[in-house]
Scaffold this motif. Structure first.
Motif, PDB file in Angstrom:
ATOM      1  N   PHE A 128       0.858  -1.184   0.000  1.00  0.00           N
ATOM      2  CA  PHE A 128       0.000   0.000   0.000  1.00  0.00           C
ATOM      3  C   PHE A 128       0.890   1.228   0.000  1.00  0.00           C
ATOM      4  O   PHE A 128       1.913   1.274   0.692  1.00  0.00           O
ATOM      5  CB  PHE A 128      -0.907   0.006   1.233  1.00  0.00           C
ATOM      6  N   MET A 129       0.514   2.245  -0.776  1.00  0.00           N
ATOM      7  CA  MET A 129       1.299   3.465  -0.856  1.00  0.00           C
ATOM      8  C   MET A 129       0.371   4.658  -0.992  1.00  0.00           C
ATOM      9  O   MET A 129      -0.601   4.629  -1.759  1.00  0.00           O
ATOM     10  CB  MET A 129       2.270   3.421  -2.044  1.00  0.00           C
ATOM     11  N   LEU A 130       0.662   5.717  -0.256  1.00  0.00           N
ATOM     12  CA  LEU A 130      -0.076   6.979  -0.315  1.00  0.00           C
ATOM     13  C   LEU A 130       0.928   8.086  -0.580  1.00  0.00           C
ATOM     14  O   LEU A 130       1.909   8.241   0.158  1.00  0.00           O
ATOM     15  CB  LEU A 130      -0.817   7.239   0.992  1.00  0.00           C
ATOM     16  N   GLY A 131       0.694   8.857  -1.671  1.00  0.00           N
ATOM     17  CA  GLY A 131       1.630   9.895  -2.061  1.00  0.00           C
ATOM     18  C   GLY A 131       0.981  11.253  -2.202  1.00  0.00           C
ATOM     19  O   GLY A 131      -0.173  11.376  -2.649  1.00  0.00           O
ATOM     20  N   PHE A 132       1.748  12.289  -1.813  1.00  0.00           N
ATOM     21  CA  PHE A 132       1.314  13.684  -1.941  1.00  0.00           C
ATOM     22  C   PHE A 132       2.382  14.430  -2.735  1.00  0.00           C
ATOM     23  O   PHE A 132       3.583  14.241  -2.498  1.00  0.00           O
ATOM     24  CB  PHE A 132       1.138  14.347  -0.573  1.00  0.00           C
ATOM     25  N   GLY A 133       1.948  15.300  -3.663  1.00  0.00           N
ATOM     26  CA  GLY A 133       2.891  16.036  -4.488  1.00  0.00           C
ATOM     27  C   GLY A 133       2.501  17.483  -4.674  1.00  0.00           C
ATOM     28  O   GLY A 133       1.309  17.836  -4.686  1.00  0.00           O
ATOM     29  N   LEU A 134       3.512  18.337  -4.816  1.00  0.00           N
ATOM     30  CA  LEU A 134       3.315  19.761  -5.053  1.00  0.00           C
ATOM     31  C   LEU A 134       4.493  20.261  -5.876  1.00  0.00           C
ATOM     32  O   LEU A 134       5.637  19.860  -5.642  1.00  0.00           O
ATOM     33  CB  LEU A 134       3.220  20.532  -3.741  1.00  0.00           C
ATOM     34  N   GLY A 135       4.197  21.153  -6.858  1.00  0.00           N
ATOM     35  CA  GLY A 135       5.266  21.664  -7.701  1.00  0.00           C
ATOM     36  C   GLY A 135       4.800  22.786  -8.596  1.00  0.00           C
ATOM     37  O   GLY A 135       3.863  23.524  -8.267  1.00  0.00           O
ATOM     38  N   VAL A 136       5.455  22.913  -9.750  1.00  0.00           N
ATOM     39  CA  VAL A 136       5.146  23.967 -10.722  1.00  0.00           C
ATOM     40  C   VAL A 136       4.728  23.310 -12.026  1.00  0.00           C
ATOM     41  O   VAL A 136       5.097  22.178 -12.330  1.00  0.00           O
ATOM     42  CB  VAL A 136       6.369  24.883 -10.950  1.00  0.00           C
ATOM     43  N   SER A 137       3.925  24.043 -12.799  1.00  0.00           N
ATOM     44  CA  SER A 137       3.430  23.487 -14.056  1.00  0.00           C
ATOM     45  C   SER A 137       3.043  24.614 -15.005  1.00  0.00           C
ATOM     46  O   SER A 137       3.077  25.800 -14.648  1.00  0.00           O
ATOM     47  CB  SER A 137       2.218  22.584 -13.803  1.00  0.00           C
ATOM     48  N   SER A 138       2.671  24.207 -16.187  1.00  0.00           N
ATOM     49  CA  SER A 138       2.069  25.127 -17.157  1.00  0.00           C
ATOM     50  C   SER A 138       0.726  24.543 -17.579  1.00  0.00           C
ATOM     51  O   SER A 138       0.615  23.339 -17.830  1.00  0.00           O
ATOM     52  CB  SER A 138       2.982  25.298 -18.371  1.00  0.00           C
ATOM     53  N   LEU A 139      -0.299  25.367 -17.624  1.00  0.00           N
ATOM     54  CA  LEU A 139      -1.640  24.951 -18.021  1.00  0.00           C
ATOM     55  C   LEU A 139      -1.972  25.608 -19.357  1.00  0.00           C
ATOM     56  O   LEU A 139      -1.839  26.838 -19.498  1.00  0.00           O
ATOM     57  CB  LEU A 139      -2.662  25.357 -16.954  1.00  0.00           C
ATOM     58  N   SER A 140      -2.378  24.805 -20.315  1.00  0.00           N
ATOM     59  CA  SER A 140      -2.644  25.312 -21.667  1.00  0.00           C
ATOM     60  C   SER A 140      -4.007  24.843 -22.143  1.00  0.00           C
ATOM     61  O   SER A 140      -4.534  23.827 -21.664  1.00  0.00           O
ATOM     62  CB  SER A 140      -1.565  24.821 -22.649  1.00  0.00           C
ATOM     63  N   PHE A 141      -4.562  25.580 -23.097  1.00  0.00           N
ATOM     64  CA  PHE A 141      -5.844  25.197 -23.700  1.00  0.00           C
ATOM     65  C   PHE A 141      -5.775  25.465 -25.206  1.00  0.00           C
ATOM     66  O   PHE A 141      -4.964  26.259 -25.688  1.00  0.00           O
ATOM     67  CB  PHE A 141      -7.016  25.972 -23.080  1.00  0.00           C
ATOM     68  N   SER A 142      -6.662  24.786 -25.900  1.00  0.00           N
ATOM     69  CA  SER A 142      -6.747  24.971 -27.349  1.00  0.00           C
ATOM     70  C   SER A 142      -8.152  24.620 -27.792  1.00  0.00           C
ATOM     71  O   SER A 142      -8.708  23.584 -27.386  1.00  0.00           O
ATOM     72  CB  SER A 142      -5.727  24.080 -28.066  1.00  0.00           C
ATOM     73  N   ASP A 143      -8.777  25.491 -28.608  1.00  0.00           N
ATOM     74  CA  ASP A 143     -10.081  25.214 -29.218  1.00  0.00           C
ATOM     75  C   ASP A 143     -10.040  25.750 -30.655  1.00  0.00           C
ATOM     76  O   ASP A 143      -9.045  26.314 -31.085  1.00  0.00           O
ATOM     77  CB  ASP A 143     -11.224  25.818 -28.398  1.00  0.00           C
ATOM     78  N   PRO A 144     -11.107  25.567 -31.405  1.00  0.00           N
ATOM     79  CA  PRO A 144     -11.061  26.015 -32.816  1.00  0.00           C
ATOM     80  C   PRO A 144     -10.811  27.498 -33.003  1.00  0.00           C
ATOM     81  O   PRO A 144     -10.378  27.919 -34.093  1.00  0.00           O
ATOM     82  CB  PRO A 144     -12.429  25.607 -33.357  1.00  0.00           C
ATOM     83  N   ASN A 145     -11.049  28.312 -31.980  1.00  0.00           N
ATOM     84  CA  ASN A 145     -10.931  29.756 -32.169  1.00  0.00           C
ATOM     85  C   ASN A 145      -9.783  30.408 -31.409  1.00  0.00           C
ATOM     86  O   ASN A 145      -9.385  31.532 -31.742  1.00  0.00           O
ATOM     87  CB  ASN A 145     -12.231  30.438 -31.740  1.00  0.00           C
ATOM     88  N   ALA A 146      -9.252  29.769 -30.379  1.00  0.00           N
ATOM     89  CA  ALA A 146      -8.236  30.439 -29.562  1.00  0.00           C
ATOM     90  C   ALA A 146      -7.351  29.388 -28.906  1.00  0.00           C
ATOM     91  O   ALA A 146      -7.657  28.192 -28.889  1.00  0.00           O
ATOM     92  CB  ALA A 146      -8.905  31.310 -28.503  1.00  0.00           C
ATOM     93  N   SER A 147      -6.243  29.864 -28.352  1.00  0.00           N
ATOM     94  CA  SER A 147      -5.326  29.007 -27.595  1.00  0.00           C
ATOM     95  C   SER A 147      -4.530  29.899 -26.661  1.00  0.00           C
ATOM     96  O   SER A 147      -4.422  31.121 -26.862  1.00  0.00           O
ATOM     97  CB  SER A 147      -4.396  28.219 -28.524  1.00  0.00           C
TER      98      SER A 147
END
Length: 288
Positions: A128-147
């Motif tokens: 059994f293992m329980l893990g917690f994580g915290l850090g940095v990231s980049s969040l991106s989106f894309s649709d037919p009209n914008a990104s």
């Protein structure tokens, strides 16, 4: 004739001299007697003992053995080890340690102990293992009209169940948060996306692992008009991590994870059919 005074004096001197010489002679004889060692009187052992008549050979008792080696009878003629028999082989190295040629190991001699810093490899089997994580990231989106994309924070929650020493079933929640602004948004809008997946984690090395998972995704955002959410996304996650600190019940790891989510019916930004993805690096604390 009447003796004169001279005669009387001579007689007295001769008597005194004679007495003195007698005393000196007795004293000298006594000293000489004390300096002599008296002869020891003959003893009964020194007296000659007549030789005893020899006993018959049949009645003579055997002499006791002088040592334990004489007490063991010699092996019968022709006795010896069976063919092919030799001395037992020497002890080999303990499990987990190879032959150390630098120590001059010779067969038949036990190898020297390992250095104090060497320790046997710890198993990665974790029921059994329980893990917690915290850090940095980049969040991106894309649709037919914008990104667009923005830098933000990443978080993770992992729940694992060991199957073998290398394989685990992994239930994970991987998310990212970022704040967007621009013409496509109403003021400053913060977005948070979380992917809930089920998959497998594989230990390629005792400290290096990779994981894959599939599931669903939820996106939540807050703007000037309120709070909104959509949990109809289809998500996938892939990650690779290395545990740089391991103990018998905890570990610390650095993990690179990427999430991908598609919302076919959502109109978070534009006309729908949007794709949101994130790439983040987390520091994971695992308890097992």
């Amino acid at each position: 004739m009447k003796p004169t005074g001279l005669d009387r004096m001579l007689r007295r001197v001769s008597v005194v001299a004679t007495a003195t010489l007698a005393v000196l002679g007795v004293h000298t004889a006594a000293i000489a007697q004390q300096g002599r060692t008296p002869d020891a009187p003959p003893t009964a052992a020194a007296e000659a003992v007549p030789p005893a008549s020899p006993a018959p050979a049949a009645e003579a008792a055997p002499a006791p053995p002088s040592s334990a080696a004489e007490a063991v009878p010699p092996p019968p003629p022709g006795y010896g080890p069976p063919p092919g028999y030799g001395p037992p082989p020497g002890y080999g190295p303990p499990p987990g340690y190879g032959y150390r040629h630098r120590y001059g190991y010779q067969p038949g001699a036990y190898p020297p102990p390992p250095p104090p810093y060497a320790s046997p490899m710890r198993s990665t089997y974790r029921p059994f293992m329980l893990g917690f994580g915290l850090g940095v990231s980049s969040l991106s989106f894309s649709d037919p009209n914008a990104s667009g994309h923005e830098a933000g924070l990443s978080y993770a929650l992992h729940l694992g169940f060991g199957i073998t020493p290398r394989w685990m079933v992994m239930l994970a929640a991987d998310g990212a948060w970022a704040q967007f602004s621009g013409s496509a948004f109403t003021g400053h809008t913060s977005y948070s996306q979380t992917a809930y997946t089920a998959g497998a984690q594989f230990f390629m090395l005792p400290w290096l692992y990779s994981r894959l998972g599939l599931g669903m995704a939820c996106i939540e955002w807050t703007d000037d008009f309120g709070d909104w959410s959509d949990c109809r996304g289809q998500a996938g996650v892939a990650g690779i991590g290395g545990e740089f600190l391991q103990t018998h019940s905890t570990s610390l790891a650095a993990e690179l994870a990427a999430t991908f989510a598609r919302y076919p019916e959502s109109a978070v930004i534009g006309q729908g059919n949007e794709v949101w993805y994130s790439i983040g690096v987390n520091v994971m604390l695992n308890l097992f």
